[in-house]
Write a protein that holds these residues in place. Structure first.
Motif, PDB file in Angstrom:
ATOM      1  N   VAL A   5      -2.406   3.598  11.962  1.00 37.91           N
ATOM      2  CA  VAL A   5      -2.238   4.741  10.892  1.00 37.91           C
ATOM      3  C   VAL A   5      -0.542   5.113  10.862  1.00 37.91           C
ATOM      4  CG1 VAL A   5      -2.882   6.927  10.188  1.00 37.91           C
ATOM      5  CG2 VAL A   5      -4.638   5.588  11.795  1.00 37.91           C
ATOM      6  N   GLU A   6      -0.316   4.909   9.830  1.00 36.19           N
ATOM      7  CA  GLU A   6       1.132   5.372   9.590  1.00 36.19           C
ATOM      8  C   GLU A   6       1.526   5.870   8.141  1.00 36.19           C
ATOM      9  OE1 GLU A   6       4.158   5.139  11.393  1.00 36.19           O
ATOM     10  OE2 GLU A   6       4.889   6.098   9.642  1.00 36.19           O
ATOM     11  N   ARG A   7       2.089   7.099   8.312  1.00 36.05           N
ATOM     12  CA  ARG A   7       2.147   7.949   7.082  1.00 36.05           C
ATOM     13  C   ARG A   7       3.209   7.652   6.309  1.00 36.05           C
ATOM     14  NH1 ARG A   7       3.642  14.067   9.288  1.00 36.05           N
ATOM     15  NH2 ARG A   7       5.506  13.310  10.030  1.00 36.05           N
ATOM     16  N   VAL A  17       6.740   2.633   3.650  1.00 45.81           N
ATOM     17  CA  VAL A  17       7.579   1.659   3.885  1.00 45.81           C
ATOM     18  C   VAL A  17       7.219   0.942   5.416  1.00 45.81           C
ATOM     19  CG1 VAL A  17       9.767   0.751   4.404  1.00 45.81           C
ATOM     20  CG2 VAL A  17       9.645   2.310   2.433  1.00 45.81           C
ATOM     21  N   ARG A  18       7.215   1.965   6.097  1.00 44.33           N
ATOM     22  CA  ARG A  18       6.792   1.313   7.666  1.00 44.33           C
ATOM     23  C   ARG A  18       5.192   0.722   7.583  1.00 44.33           C
ATOM     24  NH1 ARG A  18       9.489   5.703  11.683  1.00 44.33           N
ATOM     25  NH2 ARG A  18      11.484   5.629  10.574  1.00 44.33           N
ATOM     26  N   ALA A  19       4.360   1.217   6.931  1.00 41.09           N
ATOM     27  CA  ALA A  19       2.971   0.768   6.803  1.00 41.09           C
ATOM     28  C   ALA A  19       2.838  -0.635   6.143  1.00 41.09           C
ATOM     29  CB  ALA A  19       2.260   1.966   5.955  1.00 41.09           C
ATOM     30  N   GLY A  56       5.822  -1.865  17.040  1.00 39.23           N
ATOM     31  CA  GLY A  56       5.827  -2.468  18.552  1.00 39.23           C
ATOM     32  C   GLY A  56       4.444  -2.335  19.188  1.00 39.23           C
ATOM     33  N   ASP A  57       3.836  -1.136  19.220  1.00 34.42           N
ATOM     34  CA  ASP A  57       2.637  -1.137  20.001  1.00 34.42           C
ATOM     35  C   ASP A  57       1.276  -1.689  19.372  1.00 34.42           C
ATOM     36  OD1 ASP A  57       3.317   0.748  22.388  1.00 34.42           O
ATOM     37  OD2 ASP A  57       4.451   1.871  20.786  1.00 34.42           O
ATOM     38  N   ALA A  58       0.982  -1.577  17.974  1.00 35.71           N
ATOM     39  CA  ALA A  58       0.050  -1.901  17.403  1.00 35.71           C
ATOM     40  C   ALA A  58      -0.156  -3.605  17.579  1.00 35.71           C
ATOM     41  CB  ALA A  58      -0.119  -1.449  16.052  1.00 35.71           C
TER      42      ALA A  58
END
Ligand code: SAM
Length: 389
Positions: free
Chosen positions: A124-126, A129-131, A109-111
Motif C-alpha cells: 500500500v502506498e499513498r 508516483v511511488r505506487a 525496497g521491502d515489498a
C-alpha cells in the motif's frame, strides 16, 4: 531533477524509454551531452526524465539488486531499505507468514524482497508516483503475480493478511526525525493496527529513544557491513521477549537477557562488538560467548586470552597497552613498523582524526595498518595498540 508524474512513469515504463535507459547504463553520463542527444528524439520533459532515471539507476545499484530493470524517484530511493537487509528481514523475520502487507511500500525496497521470498504481498502506498513506480518494478522483476499494489492510505483499508511490515517515513518538515510520534504515519497508528493483526514489525531509526516504545513491543537491531542500519519493533507474534542483534551480511544473530558482569585487565586479544550488539545491550552476553570480559563496565570494549572468530565482533591481537600519552603511542607505532594507524575511541575526549594526523611522523611506509584504541579503564585514560585478526 524533473518532478515525476504518473504520466512520466507510464512513459518511462514503455519499451522505447527502456531501450534508451539500457543504452545509458554504462559509460560517461555527462548531463549536457546526454540530454542534448536525447533531445533529438524526445521532448524536453521526456529527455529529462530519461536522463534522471539513468542517473538514479546507477545510484540505486548499491541498494537494489537488478537496479538496471527498475524505476526510481530520488527521495524514495534514499528512503528505501538496503537489499541485503530487506532480503534478510523477508526471509528471517517474516519467514513463517505467507500473506504480508507492506504499509507505505514506497518504490518497493521491502515489498519486492518479500515477494522474492515467496510471499503474497499487499503493498500500500499513498503517493501516486511511488505506487506507479512500484507497479513497474514488480512487473520488471516478474513479481507482479505476487504483489498487489494499492494506491491509497492503509489506514482506510481492511487488511486481510497474516502479518504486516511498516517502514514509516522519518522526515518531518524536511528534517530527519527519530521521534516515534513524528514519523509518518506515527507509531500510535501502527500500534492501534497491531491489536488487529497476528504479527507486525515496524522499521525504526536505530537512534530511537527506547522509552518511547509502547510496553510489550519487542526490539532488535540490524547492522550491515559494520554499520548500524535499523531498529525493528515487533508486535503480536513478533513481540520478541528478549532484545536481539542481527549482523549482516553474515546473518549472525544474538539475543537473550544481558549476561553477567565480568571485567578484567587487557589480555592478549581485543574485541570491538558490532554496533547492533552494542545497541541491543548485549555486550556482556557476547563477552560470555567469547570467553571474554569488559575492560570497564561502562565501555563496550572486550578482551580475552584466546582468539575467537565471530561475525558479532571485530578482533585484534594486542601489541601494547598502557596509560595514554601521545609520545608513547608514537613510539609503539614506530617499534611495530606501522604503515598506517586507525584511531578508535570510546569515552575518550581525543579526536581520532586529529591524533591520526599527529601520529603520521611515527609511521613507516609499507608496514601494516594498526589500530590504536583510546578508552577509559577505571577512570584512567588508556590506550591499546592492536593488529587486526
Ligand atoms: C520510508 S518509505 C518506505 C520505503 C520502503 N520500505 C522501501 O524500502 O522502499 C515510507 C512510505 O510510506 C508512505 N506512507 C506514509 N504514510 C502512509 C499511509 N498512511 N498509507 C500509505 N502509505 C503511506 C510514504 O508515501 C512513503 O513512500
Amino acid at each position: 531533477m524533473r518532478r515525476l508524474t504518473p504520466e512520466a512513469v507510464r512513459f518511462l515504463s514503455g519499451p522505447a524509454a527502456q531501450a534508451e535507459l539500457a543504452a545509458l547504463a554504462e559509460g560517461p553520463l555527462d548531463p549536457l551531452t546526454a540530454v542534448a542527444a536525447l533531445r533529438k528524439r524526445w521532448s524536453a520533459n521526456e529527455a529529462a526524465w530519461i536522463y534522471d532515471q539513468a542517473r538514479l539507476r546507477r545510484r540505486a545499484r548499491a541498494k537494489f539488486p537488478h537496479a538496471e530493470a527498475l524505476l526510481f524517484e530520488a527521495e524514495a530511493l534514499e528512503q528505501a531499505s538496503a537489499g541485503p537487509v530487506a532480503r534478510w528481514r523477508a526471509e528471517r523475520v517474516f519467514g513463517p507468514y505467507a500473506r504480508v502487507a507492506d504499509l507505505g511500500a514506497g518504490i518497493g525496497g521491502d515489498a519486492l524482497a518479500l515477494a522474492a521470498a515467496g510471499k503474497q504481498v499487499l503493498a500500500v502506498e499513498r503517493d501516486p508516483v511511488r505506487a506507479a513506480l512500484l507497479e513497474h518494478n514488480a512487473a520488471a522483476l516478474g513479481l507482479a503475480e505476487r504483489i498487489k499494489v494499492v494506491h491509497g492510505d492503509w489506514r482506510a483499508l481492511e487488511l486481510d493478511v497474516e502479518a504486516a511490515f511498516a517502514d514509516p517515513a522519518r522526515r518531518s518538515g524536511g528534517r530527519r526525525t527519530v521521534r516515534l510520534g513524528a514519523m509518518e504515519p506515527p507509531l500510535a497508528d501502527l500500534e492501534r493496527l497491531a491489536g488487529r493483526l497476528p504479527a507486525l514489525a515496524v522499521k525504526l531509526a536505530p537512534a530511537l529513544d527506547k522509552a518511547e516504545l509502547p510496553a510489550g513491543a519487542g526490539l532488535g537491531f540490524v547492522s550491515l557491513a559494520g554499520e548500524l542500519k535499523e531498529a525493528l519493533a515487533g508486535f503480536g507474534e513478533l513481540a520478541w521477549a528478549e532484545p536481539w542483534a542481527a549482523v549482516l551480511p553474515a546473518g549472525a544473530r544474538l539475543s537473550g537477557p544481558e549476561g553477567p558482569e565480568r571485567t578484567g585487565p587487557v589480555g592478549a586479544y581485543f574485541y570491538e562488538p558490532d554496533p547492533a550488539v552494542i545497541r541491543a545491550g548485549l555486550v556482556r552476553r557476547l563477552a560470555a560467548g567469547l570467553d571474554a570480559w569488559q575492560l570497564d563496565p561502562q565501555v563496550a570494549y572486550l578482551s580475552a586470552d584466546a582468539p575467537r572468530s565471530t561475525p558479532l565482533a571485530r578482533g585484534w591481537r594486542v601489541l601494547k597497552h598502557g596509560p595514554f600519552r601521545q609520545k608513547a603511542a608514537a613510539a609503539w607505532l614506530a617499534a611495530h613498523g606501522a604503515g598506517r594507524v586507525e584511531v578508535k575511541r570510546r569515552r575518550s575526549p581525543v579526536e581520532p582524526a586529529a591524533l591520526e594526523k599527529k601520529l603520521k611522523a611515527a609511521l613507516t611506509g609499507g608496514g601494516p595498518t594498526l589500530t590504536l584504541f583510546l578508552t577509559r579503564i577505571a577512570g584512567r585514560h588508556w590506550a591499546v595498540l592492536g593488529r587486526p585478526l
